[in-house]
Design a protein around this motif. Structure first.
Motif, PDB file in Angstrom:
ATOM      1  N   GLN A  26       0.803  -1.219   0.000  1.00 34.28           N
ATOM      2  CA  GLN A  26       0.000   0.000   0.000  1.00 34.28           C
ATOM      3  C   GLN A  26       0.838   1.271   0.000  1.00 34.28           C
ATOM      4  OE1 GLN A  26      -2.729  -1.689   3.295  1.00 34.28           O
ATOM      5  NE2 GLN A  26      -4.079  -0.401   2.099  1.00 34.28           N
ATOM      6  N   HIS A 127       0.963  -9.285   4.649  1.00 35.10           N
ATOM      7  CA  HIS A 127      -0.195  -8.404   4.489  1.00 35.10           C
ATOM      8  C   HIS A 127      -0.586  -8.443   3.001  1.00 35.10           C
ATOM      9  CE1 HIS A 127      -2.369  -4.752   6.424  1.00 35.10           C
ATOM     10  NE2 HIS A 127      -2.954  -4.979   5.263  1.00 35.10           N
ATOM     11  N   GLU A 172      -5.190 -10.443   8.791  1.00 32.81           N
ATOM     12  CA  GLU A 172      -6.549 -10.689   8.293  1.00 32.81           C
ATOM     13  C   GLU A 172      -6.668 -11.867   7.324  1.00 32.81           C
ATOM     14  OE1 GLU A 172      -8.189  -7.065   6.698  1.00 32.81           O
ATOM     15  OE2 GLU A 172      -8.145  -6.052   8.625  1.00 32.81           O
ATOM     16  N   TRP A 174      -8.956 -13.891   7.053  1.00 29.72           N
ATOM     17  CA  TRP A 174     -10.316 -13.958   6.487  1.00 29.72           C
ATOM     18  C   TRP A 174     -10.364 -13.228   5.145  1.00 29.72           C
ATOM     19  CZ3 TRP A 174     -14.008 -10.644   4.658  1.00 29.72           C
ATOM     20  CH2 TRP A 174     -15.255 -11.223   4.349  1.00 29.72           C
ATOM     21  N   VAL A 175      -9.748 -12.057   5.092  1.00 29.81           N
ATOM     22  CA  VAL A 175      -9.758 -11.268   3.858  1.00 29.81           C
ATOM     23  C   VAL A 175      -8.965 -11.990   2.771  1.00 29.81           C
ATOM     24  CG1 VAL A 175      -8.999  -9.096   2.791  1.00 29.81           C
ATOM     25  CG2 VAL A 175     -10.163  -9.053   5.013  1.00 29.81           C
ATOM     26  N   LEU A 179     -12.024 -12.848   0.397  1.00 28.39           N
ATOM     27  CA  LEU A 179     -12.093 -11.829  -0.657  1.00 28.39           C
ATOM     28  C   LEU A 179     -11.169 -12.209  -1.803  1.00 28.39           C
ATOM     29  CD1 LEU A 179     -12.387  -8.431   1.298  1.00 28.39           C
ATOM     30  CD2 LEU A 179     -14.150 -10.098   0.709  1.00 28.39           C
ATOM     31  N   ASN A 227      -9.292  -9.404  11.168  1.00 32.90           N
ATOM     32  CA  ASN A 227     -10.353  -8.404  11.007  1.00 32.90           C
ATOM     33  C   ASN A 227     -11.549  -8.932  11.789  1.00 32.90           C
ATOM     34  OD1 ASN A 227     -10.238 -10.382   8.739  1.00 32.90           O
ATOM     35  ND2 ASN A 227     -12.219  -9.501   8.216  1.00 32.90           N
ATOM     36  N   TRP A 326     -19.117 -15.645   1.925  1.00 32.38           N
ATOM     37  CA  TRP A 326     -19.757 -16.192   3.135  1.00 32.38           C
ATOM     38  C   TRP A 326     -20.415 -17.521   2.822  1.00 32.38           C
ATOM     39  CZ3 TRP A 326     -18.409 -13.530   7.345  1.00 32.38           C
ATOM     40  CH2 TRP A 326     -18.097 -12.172   7.213  1.00 32.38           C
ATOM     41  N   TRP A 346     -18.865   2.818   5.283  1.00 32.24           N
ATOM     42  CA  TRP A 346     -18.879   1.964   6.468  1.00 32.24           C
ATOM     43  C   TRP A 346     -19.480   2.729   7.658  1.00 32.24           C
ATOM     44  CZ3 TRP A 346     -13.094  -0.030   6.208  1.00 32.24           C
ATOM     45  CH2 TRP A 346     -12.945  -0.811   5.047  1.00 32.24           C
ATOM     46  N   GLU A 373      -5.398  -2.077  13.971  1.00 33.03           N
ATOM     47  CA  GLU A 373      -5.896  -1.113  12.984  1.00 33.03           C
ATOM     48  C   GLU A 373      -7.235  -0.576  13.439  1.00 33.03           C
ATOM     49  OE1 GLU A 373      -6.228  -2.411   8.875  1.00 33.03           O
ATOM     50  OE2 GLU A 373      -4.332  -3.508   9.003  1.00 33.03           O
ATOM     51  N   GLU A 426      -5.491   1.973  -1.403  1.00 33.52           N
ATOM     52  CA  GLU A 426      -6.544   1.307  -0.637  1.00 33.52           C
ATOM     53  C   GLU A 426      -7.131   0.133  -1.455  1.00 33.52           C
ATOM     54  OE1 GLU A 426      -7.507   0.952   2.361  1.00 33.52           O
ATOM     55  OE2 GLU A 426      -9.346  -0.121   1.861  1.00 33.52           O
ATOM     56  N   TRP A 427      -6.273  -0.825  -1.785  1.00 33.85           N
ATOM     57  CA  TRP A 427      -6.675  -2.075  -2.425  1.00 33.85           C
ATOM     58  C   TRP A 427      -7.647  -1.853  -3.589  1.00 33.85           C
ATOM     59  CZ3 TRP A 427      -2.895  -4.911  -0.998  1.00 33.85           C
ATOM     60  CH2 TRP A 427      -2.389  -4.829   0.295  1.00 33.85           C
ATOM     61  N   PHE A 435      -7.105   7.071   4.020  1.00 31.63           N
ATOM     62  CA  PHE A 435      -7.199   6.657   5.426  1.00 31.63           C
ATOM     63  C   PHE A 435      -6.115   7.303   6.286  1.00 31.63           C
ATOM     64  CE2 PHE A 435      -9.858   3.122   3.957  1.00 31.63           C
ATOM     65  CZ  PHE A 435     -10.616   2.773   5.062  1.00 31.63           C
TER      66      PHE A 435
HETATM   67  C1  GBH Z   1      -7.928  -3.534   6.519  1.00 35.11           C
HETATM   68  O1  GBH Z   1      -8.803  -4.423   5.937  1.00 35.11           O
HETATM   69  C2  GBH Z   1      -6.598  -3.816   5.907  1.00 35.11           C
HETATM   70  O2  GBH Z   1      -5.781  -4.547   6.775  1.00 35.11           O
HETATM   71  C3  GBH Z   1      -5.886  -2.598   5.406  1.00 35.11           C
HETATM   72  O3  GBH Z   1      -4.842  -2.969   4.569  1.00 35.11           O
HETATM   73  C4  GBH Z   1      -6.887  -1.683   4.716  1.00 35.11           C
HETATM   74  O4  GBH Z   1      -6.266  -0.608   4.061  1.00 35.11           O
HETATM   75  C5  GBH Z   1      -7.831  -1.178   5.766  1.00 35.11           C
HETATM   76  O5  GBH Z   1      -8.427  -2.237   6.461  1.00 35.11           O
HETATM   77  C6  GBH Z   1      -8.931  -0.278   5.220  1.00 35.11           C
HETATM   78  O6  GBH Z   1      -9.736  -0.967   4.331  1.00 35.11           O
HETATM   79  O7  GBH Z   1     -19.007  -7.684   4.919  1.00 35.11           O
HETATM   80  O8  GBH Z   1     -18.042  -8.798   3.027  1.00 35.11           O
HETATM   81  O9  GBH Z   1     -18.466  -6.464   2.925  1.00 35.11           O
HETATM   82  C7  GBH Z   1     -10.145  -4.082   5.879  1.00 35.11           C
HETATM   83  C8  GBH Z   1     -11.037  -5.155   6.416  1.00 35.11           C
HETATM   84  C9  GBH Z   1     -12.820  -6.543   5.957  1.00 35.11           C
HETATM   85  C10 GBH Z   1     -13.188  -4.217   5.908  1.00 35.11           C
HETATM   86  C11 GBH Z   1     -14.024  -6.746   5.127  1.00 35.11           C
HETATM   87  C12 GBH Z   1     -14.412  -4.401   5.081  1.00 35.11           C
HETATM   88  C13 GBH Z   1     -16.137  -5.877   4.463  1.00 35.11           C
HETATM   89  C14 GBH Z   1     -16.534  -7.305   4.442  1.00 35.11           C
HETATM   90  N1  GBH Z   1     -12.240  -5.266   5.667  1.00 35.11           N
HETATM   91  N2  GBH Z   1     -14.984  -5.694   5.344  1.00 35.11           N
HETATM   92  S1  GBH Z   1     -18.126  -7.591   3.781  1.00 35.11           S
END
Ligand code: GBH
Length: 468
Positions: A26, A127, A172, A174-175, A179, A227, A326, A346, A373, A426-427, A435
């Motif tokens: 990032q 990460h 994270e 899970w992500v 994702l 997360n 999910w 959010w 975070e 931001e991905w 942020f």
């Molecule tokens: C973090 O992840 C990261 O670690 C970081 O790199 C990133 O920049 C930061 O947050 C801001 O985004 O219910 O399916 O829509 C974010 C974690 C987890 C947040 C999934 C949004 C949505 C899931 N994310 N969540 S869903």
């Protein structure tokens, strides 16, 4: 609700760790420097239609070149800790075999600068920037990746372990799994729920194997960063004490299993929740979970790192379309919370963080907690050399009060790291979501402390929040 600057004074415990966090892809840029090879995020961001605006991490904040100035900024702010991640494709460009000393040199220089400035380094090993070569060999859905991760972890620890005491294996998982391989919103962009569930298990296995490697090398503190969110019903956004119906309670439990217990139960207790195993069985089967794996995953660790942004709000009832992130939740509806939102859309629900911390303290009393975070994106504007980001300051103030409340009720929370030090990539949202507590002008790479950074610096100095 939301943020309030009109509450009483809140003093934090002596030694509470104040800091900020970033991640390699990032902020670093310099994607071809010193032998780095592509990660899945280079490939993904280079694929049209995957990231907003076609943005990539090619340049980002050029932290790879400006790291010394960035450490000076941290020092000006008075940060006690800086959480960064190490890019696997710099250290081991193909994810296996040859270690690239020039990649490690960068982190070694960064750590030296931090220590000179009196800032404690918190290193995260993963990460999300998996070497592309490993993805081509199957990625996280393939078991071998867990072993490759442990080898890489050992190599990083060998080089930095004399100076870095605080280690995180994964950010994270899970992500990464759901994702990355489930709904495909993140790299590598695969859409296969069975692959996502396998990835989750192999990430956990990688965590366990890497923890063994770090421990063998003498690492003092090992953290798994997740997360996490309290899973609540729409009514509980307004009234945390509201009682969900039986059907809603089931929906809440399903999502809690996938988001929270899928990771914490194996890592801290060596077992998967029974309802998780049912979901896995129905989505590709259990064959990838070998005898003995849970013993490997379950290594003693000191801390759970909590990345919290908002609660997860659900109720019973069919969603619009089954979300491959999910699996087994086709009868769960994801709801909009009745709360103000950030630029990401959010919801801002600070008491969700107290609820989460207290639940973790109750259910998993064996580990320490640290907020690794927390932060918010807002549409910042630069006016006369200032960024009056009152929305962000309010968000941080509200969430710090939530942390303070949880500590007062007994949660063992050791520190707080704001996401993020810098505006960054931001991905899937690219650079359009900011942020940072420090503004970055991506055209000039000029950094500018936002008002929230100046405010945070005062909080750190005072070890707490002022009443007003
Ligand atoms: C973090 O992840 C990261 O670690 C970081 O790199 C990133 O920049 C930061 O947050 C801001 O985004 O219910 O399916 O829509 C974010 C974690 C987890 C947040 C999934 C949004 C949505 C899931 N994310 N969540 S869903």
């Amino acid at each position: 609700r939301g943020a309030s600057l009109t509450q009483g004074r809140a003093d934090f415990p002596t030694g509470f760790v104040w800091g900020a966090a970033t991640a390699s892809y990032q902020i670093e840029g310099a994607v071809k420097e010193d032998g780095r090879r592509p990660s899945i995020w280079d490939t993904f961001s280079g694929t049209p239609g995957k990231v907003a605006g076609g943005d990539t991490g090619d340049v980002a904040c050029e932290h790879y070149f400006h790291y010394a100035d960035d450490v000076r900024l941290m020092s000006d702010l008075g940060l006690a800790a800086y959480r960064f991640s190490v890019a696997w494709p710099r250290v081991q460009p193909d994810g296996t075999g040859r270690i690239n000393p020039r990649g490690l040199d960068f982190y070694s220089r960064l750590v030296d600068r931090l220590l000179e400035a009196g800032i404690t380094p918190y290193a995260t090993l993963y990460h999300w920037d998996l070497p592309q070569t490993l993805e081509d060999a199957g990625g996280w859905p393939a078991r071998d990746t867990a072993h490759r991760f442990a080898d890489y972890a050992r190599a990083v620890h060998e080089r930095l372990g004399d100076r870095v005491q605080h280690w995180t294996t994964l950010n994270e998982p899970w992500v990464s799994a759901f994702l990355g391989y489930g709904n495909g919103v993140h790299a590598p962009g695969r859409q296969d729920p069975a692959a996502a569930l396998r990835a989750a298990h192999h990430l956990l296995l990688g965590h366990g194997l890497a923890t063994q490697a770090l421990r063998a090398g003498g690492a003092e503190e090992i953290t798994l960063v997740l997360n996490l969110a309290p899973v609540i019903t729409p009514a509980q956004v307004r009234d945390p004490a509201a009682e969900p119906s039986a059907a809603d309670a089931e929906a809440v439990n399903r999502i809690d299993t996938l988001l929270v217990r899928q990771f914490l139960d194996p890592a801290l207790r060596g077992e998967y929740p029974a309802d998780l195993l049912t979901i896995v069985e129905r989505n590709g089967g259990l064959a990838h979970i070998h005898d003995g794996d849970l013993g490997t995953v379950h290594q003693p660790i000191e801390m759970i790192g909590i990345n919290y942004y908002n609660p997860c709000v659900v109720e019973s009832g069919p969603g619009e379309a089954a979300d491959a992130a999910w699996p087994g939740s086709e009868d769960v509806r994801f709801c909009t919370a009745d709360a103000p939102v950030t630029a990401m859309g959010w919801p801002i629900v600070p008491n969700g963080l107290s609820r989460l911390l207290l639940r973790l303290a109750d259910d998993y009393p064996e580990v320490g907690l640290i907020v690794t975070e927390n932060g918010a994106a807002f549409d910042d504007v630069v006016e006369d050399g200032r960024v009056h980001d009152t929305g962000r300051t309010g968000y941080l103030d509200g969430h710090l009060r939530a942390v303070h409340a949880a500590i007062a009720e007994g949660a063992d929370v050791r520190g707080y790291l704001v996401w993020s030090l810098l505006d960054n990539f931001e991905w899937a949202e690219g650079y359009r979501r900011r942020f940072g507590i420090v503004h970055v002008d991506f055209a000039t790479q000029r950094r500018l402390l936002k008002d929230s950074a100046l405010w945070y610096s005062e909080v750190i100095k005072r070890n707490g929040l002022r009443g007003s």
